[in-house]
Design a protein around this motif. Structure first.
Motif, PDB file in Angstrom:
ATOM      1  N   ILE A  19       0.840  -1.202   0.000  1.00  0.00           N
ATOM      2  CA  ILE A  19       0.000   0.000   0.000  1.00  0.00           C
ATOM      3  C   ILE A  19       0.873   1.250   0.000  1.00  0.00           C
ATOM      4  O   ILE A  19       0.607   2.215  -0.737  1.00  0.00           O
ATOM      5  CB  ILE A  19      -0.957  -0.028   1.214  1.00  0.00           C
ATOM      6  N   THR A 125      -3.297   5.392  12.935  1.00  0.00           N
ATOM      7  CA  THR A 125      -2.610   4.106  13.081  1.00  0.00           C
ATOM      8  C   THR A 125      -1.643   3.765  11.957  1.00  0.00           C
ATOM      9  O   THR A 125      -0.891   2.800  12.068  1.00  0.00           O
ATOM     10  CB  THR A 125      -3.644   2.955  13.150  1.00  0.00           C
TER      11      THR A 125
ATOM     12  N   ALA C  51      -7.683  -8.599   1.749  1.00  0.00           N
ATOM     13  CA  ALA C  51      -6.428  -7.849   1.587  1.00  0.00           C
ATOM     14  C   ALA C  51      -6.427  -7.054   0.282  1.00  0.00           C
ATOM     15  O   ALA C  51      -5.964  -5.915   0.224  1.00  0.00           O
ATOM     16  CB  ALA C  51      -5.233  -8.794   1.639  1.00  0.00           C
ATOM     17  N   GLU C  54      -8.731  -4.041   0.513  1.00  0.00           N
ATOM     18  CA  GLU C  54      -8.127  -3.045   1.385  1.00  0.00           C
ATOM     19  C   GLU C  54      -7.043  -2.243   0.668  1.00  0.00           C
ATOM     20  O   GLU C  54      -6.753  -1.103   1.027  1.00  0.00           O
ATOM     21  CB  GLU C  54      -7.524  -3.812   2.580  1.00  0.00           C
ATOM     22  N   SER C  55      -6.447  -2.815  -0.361  1.00  0.00           N
ATOM     23  CA  SER C  55      -5.224  -2.257  -0.942  1.00  0.00           C
ATOM     24  C   SER C  55      -5.405  -1.533  -2.267  1.00  0.00           C
ATOM     25  O   SER C  55      -4.739  -0.520  -2.514  1.00  0.00           O
ATOM     26  CB  SER C  55      -4.207  -3.382  -1.190  1.00  0.00           C
ATOM     27  N   ARG C 176      -8.984 -11.283  10.571  1.00  0.00           N
ATOM     28  CA  ARG C 176      -7.571 -11.354  10.219  1.00  0.00           C
ATOM     29  C   ARG C 176      -6.735 -10.992  11.442  1.00  0.00           C
ATOM     30  O   ARG C 176      -7.120 -10.151  12.237  1.00  0.00           O
ATOM     31  CB  ARG C 176      -7.285 -10.318   9.117  1.00  0.00           C
ATOM     32  N   ILE C 184      -8.197  -7.975  13.726  1.00  0.00           N
ATOM     33  CA  ILE C 184      -8.990  -7.046  12.926  1.00  0.00           C
ATOM     34  C   ILE C 184     -10.355  -7.645  12.679  1.00  0.00           C
ATOM     35  O   ILE C 184     -10.473  -8.799  12.257  1.00  0.00           O
ATOM     36  CB  ILE C 184      -8.258  -6.746  11.603  1.00  0.00           C
ATOM     37  N   ASN C 215      -7.824   5.930  20.517  1.00  0.00           N
ATOM     38  CA  ASN C 215      -7.368   6.478  19.233  1.00  0.00           C
ATOM     39  C   ASN C 215      -6.096   5.850  18.687  1.00  0.00           C
ATOM     40  O   ASN C 215      -5.929   5.766  17.475  1.00  0.00           O
ATOM     41  CB  ASN C 215      -7.130   7.987  19.372  1.00  0.00           C
ATOM     42  N   THR C 216      -5.169   5.459  19.582  1.00  0.00           N
ATOM     43  CA  THR C 216      -3.875   4.984  19.088  1.00  0.00           C
ATOM     44  C   THR C 216      -3.448   3.733  19.839  1.00  0.00           C
ATOM     45  O   THR C 216      -3.932   3.448  20.943  1.00  0.00           O
ATOM     46  CB  THR C 216      -2.758   6.032  19.266  1.00  0.00           C
ATOM     47  N   TYR C 217      -2.487   3.001  19.246  1.00  0.00           N
ATOM     48  CA  TYR C 217      -1.969   1.787  19.867  1.00  0.00           C
ATOM     49  C   TYR C 217      -1.260   2.083  21.184  1.00  0.00           C
ATOM     50  O   TYR C 217      -1.024   1.181  21.986  1.00  0.00           O
ATOM     51  CB  TYR C 217      -0.985   1.089  18.920  1.00  0.00           C
ATOM     52  N   LEU C 228      -9.551  -0.084  18.878  1.00  0.00           N
ATOM     53  CA  LEU C 228      -9.442   1.172  18.108  1.00  0.00           C
ATOM     54  C   LEU C 228      -9.838   0.878  16.666  1.00  0.00           C
ATOM     55  O   LEU C 228     -10.043  -0.272  16.288  1.00  0.00           O
ATOM     56  CB  LEU C 228      -8.030   1.743  18.213  1.00  0.00           C
ATOM     57  N   PHE C 229      -9.998   1.958  15.897  1.00  0.00           N
ATOM     58  CA  PHE C 229     -10.243   1.758  14.475  1.00  0.00           C
ATOM     59  C   PHE C 229      -8.909   1.761  13.744  1.00  0.00           C
ATOM     60  O   PHE C 229      -8.132   2.711  13.863  1.00  0.00           O
ATOM     61  CB  PHE C 229     -11.177   2.831  13.925  1.00  0.00           C
ATOM     62  N   GLY C 230      -8.636   0.692  12.993  1.00  0.00           N
ATOM     63  CA  GLY C 230      -7.369   0.557  12.298  1.00  0.00           C
ATOM     64  C   GLY C 230      -7.335   1.346  11.004  1.00  0.00           C
ATOM     65  O   GLY C 230      -8.203   2.188  10.743  1.00  0.00           O
ATOM     66  N   SER C 231      -6.347   1.050  10.194  1.00  0.00           N
ATOM     67  CA  SER C 231      -6.061   1.890   9.034  1.00  0.00           C
ATOM     68  C   SER C 231      -7.105   1.762   7.933  1.00  0.00           C
ATOM     69  O   SER C 231      -7.141   2.563   7.015  1.00  0.00           O
ATOM     70  CB  SER C 231      -4.666   1.572   8.489  1.00  0.00           C
ATOM     71  N   ASP C 233     -10.337   1.609   8.912  1.00  0.00           N
ATOM     72  CA  ASP C 233     -11.531   2.016   9.655  1.00  0.00           C
ATOM     73  C   ASP C 233     -12.368   0.844  10.133  1.00  0.00           C
ATOM     74  O   ASP C 233     -13.573   0.988  10.341  1.00  0.00           O
ATOM     75  CB  ASP C 233     -12.391   2.984   8.818  1.00  0.00           C
TER      76      ASP C 233
END
Lengths: 264, 264, 264
Positions: A19, A125, C51, C54-55, C176, C184, C215-217, C228-231, C233
């Motif tokens: 990506i 993230t 995947a 997502e990409s 995943r 995820i 919000n963050t790891y 949290l919401f990952g990359s 969403d």
């Protein structure tokens, strides 16, 4: 026609690295992208810093090196651009570039604040995709780093990683195990030469003792420990046709051992 | 606009492969670099030789193939350039290119001795970076191989890897386990056809017996062993929706089993 | 100057991916080839489909995405070309492209039947090399998809993968585990917002309960579960400086757990 290298702890199972490449190529179709490694141990900033310092100078001038080992992604840690020795470095300000910064009095550091060079939507993230890849893409098109943010002078540092002299002992440590099980120390060839003068070296690591330094991995009997200077001229413990990490019982995840040099 | 492929046992944890790419791109920014694989088992020269022979002909003419599986790096083993079938091969003279050399009466072999085409400083531990990558970079610019060293005729060979006929039995062996757990043998489709004539085949591997050869991995019941010709036309043992290596108890590091064909 | 991405379950031990690149570059020397990932679990069609979805949109328009997770290779499953949102997709018709097809009313689907765009010899075991790579190479040269086969309308689908509403519970599941051990889910940020309205969320996964979304790891205490919401969403379970998969005892190969959201 520029070159962008990528170094991350993202691994190769997920499409994250691909990506980032898509984002870069959307900005500059003609750039060449090279993977340094994506198998830095998760969050291992000093391991990544070492690998980057070992690698960058083998690339041509003006290469852009993107490094993303970023446990603080989404917090207030700064996104950073470094120019040093006519190479560019892009990534989080968490120590990743410290060995490069520390050794260059003329280094230029820029806190990346100009969102014109980021993706329109910035997640909390994945700044590799949203900030560092697009900044690298724009840089490769010739954008001036100073339009991308403000200069600053107080980057995050790493602990000192050089060996220390204690009496008549040079006290180093293992910093990395490579794919072949070679145990690479922080003791440079020149440093050991200065320490030894005309004397011979005796190396202790774990419970083992090694007498002297050989030239190649094939020197000495098969299966025995040996010491030599590796490809970056650091002292390295290896085994002819074997793995030094196993012989020394260095398990994954365990602390790496001291590498101690005595003169004899 | 040339193409350079890389095949090594360097793994992907360390930046070694990326460093080789940096050296190449410093010489020729326009070349395309393709990874064949970097996960050859450490020191597995015959596995690497097999993978290279299987792969090179799918690339366009004039492609340069750099192969570095090099346990003797830094010793007196020769650095080698091979030209065969209008492809170039660069790496150590330790058998890596033997299957290619052996099958081409018109092969050209050059012992690389001209240091003008190496990096200025040559380590004893990383000739992939210091010799083979820069030689490939120069070759891709059109340098004549014969200016890079001297022709020679006595390359290091590998043991014969073809199956043998014993009475009414064709005695082959497994040579590689692939990522899917398929067990690939050294028995070629044409060789088996010559052996069988009009007869049917019975295949024995470990304690198992397989009756006949099917066409696809999805033939036969799920979880059962089957035999088919794989993508290089070699006889291969597989399991529909499973792993043949596990079903046959082939553990990593253990010797690969014999693959024996009887006619029935 | 086109771009071709590759996504497979081939792994990196074998030269299979390199061979596909050789075939592509034999047709179009100027194309850029990008690896999305080759470490999809063997045969995991829905993981690959996720995947890919997502990409792909991070690549420029007209990118060609080749996906080969193909347990039915050599059977009568169709080779497929999809055009959607000005991207191209090439691979087996087994559900790999279903999420892309399903969400685009204007999708074009072509059953690849014109052997002029395949390799001359087609094996029963490696259509990535023999069909999909050469089709992608030809596509990148500007060949019209409609000359490559016949339009069709009944592609293979995947089971519905969206969460369900049961009373006052949003019932999702983990889809995943990523390289960092983050779990995820299939619950999208917007879907959870619609479900919650003004209420707070309580998330249950395995025997654990998580209160609210951060919000963050790096939020929350080290070693504790967080959501949290990952990359992309999607709702994701993580651990600050740790691995959520280990904390939740999700072993490799085991079924992934439900992710259940309650409003409070």
């Amino acid at each position: 026609m520029g070159i962008i290298t990528l170094l991350t702890d993202f691994g190769l199972e997920d499409p994250y690295v691909g990506i980032m490449k898509g984002v870069i190529m959307g900005l500059n179709r003609a750039v060449s992208i090279v993977d340094l490694t994506h198998r830095i141990a998760p969050g291992d900033i000093s391991g990544a810093a070492f690998a980057l310092k070992e690698s960058f100078s083998f690339f041509p001038p003006a290469t852009i090196h993107v490094a993303v080992v970023d446990p603080g992604v989404g917090t207030d840690r700064r996104p950073l651009l470094v120019k040093s020795r006519n190479h560019f470095f892009v990534g989080p300000d968490n120590g990743l570039f410290w060995p490069i910064i520390q050794s260059d009095p003329q280094v230029l550091m820029v806190h990346l604040t100009n969102q014109n060079y980021f993706l329109p939507h910035i997640s909390r993230t994945f700044h590799g995709r949203d900030i560092f890849a697009p900044v690298a893409g724009h840089l490769s098109l010739g954008i001036d780093p100073l339009t991308m943010g403000e200069r600053f002078m107080n980057p995050v540092s790493l602990p000192d990683a050089t060996p220390t002299l204690e009496g008549d002992t040079l006290l180093g440590r293992a910093v990395r195990i490579d794919h072949f099980g070679n145990v690479i120390s922080n003791i440079h060839r020149e440093e050991l030469a200065r320490f030894l003068g005309n004397r011979q070296v005796l190396i202790r690591v774990g419970k083992e003792t090694i007498n002297g330094v050989v030239n190649t991995y094939a020197d000495g009997p098969k299966g025995k420990l040996l010491a030599l200077f590796g490809s970056t001229d650091h002292l390295e413990i290896a085994v002819n046709s074997g793995r030094a990490d196993r012989l020394l019982n260095i398990d994954e995840g365990k602390a790496l051992p001291a590498v101690v040099c005595h003169a004899s």
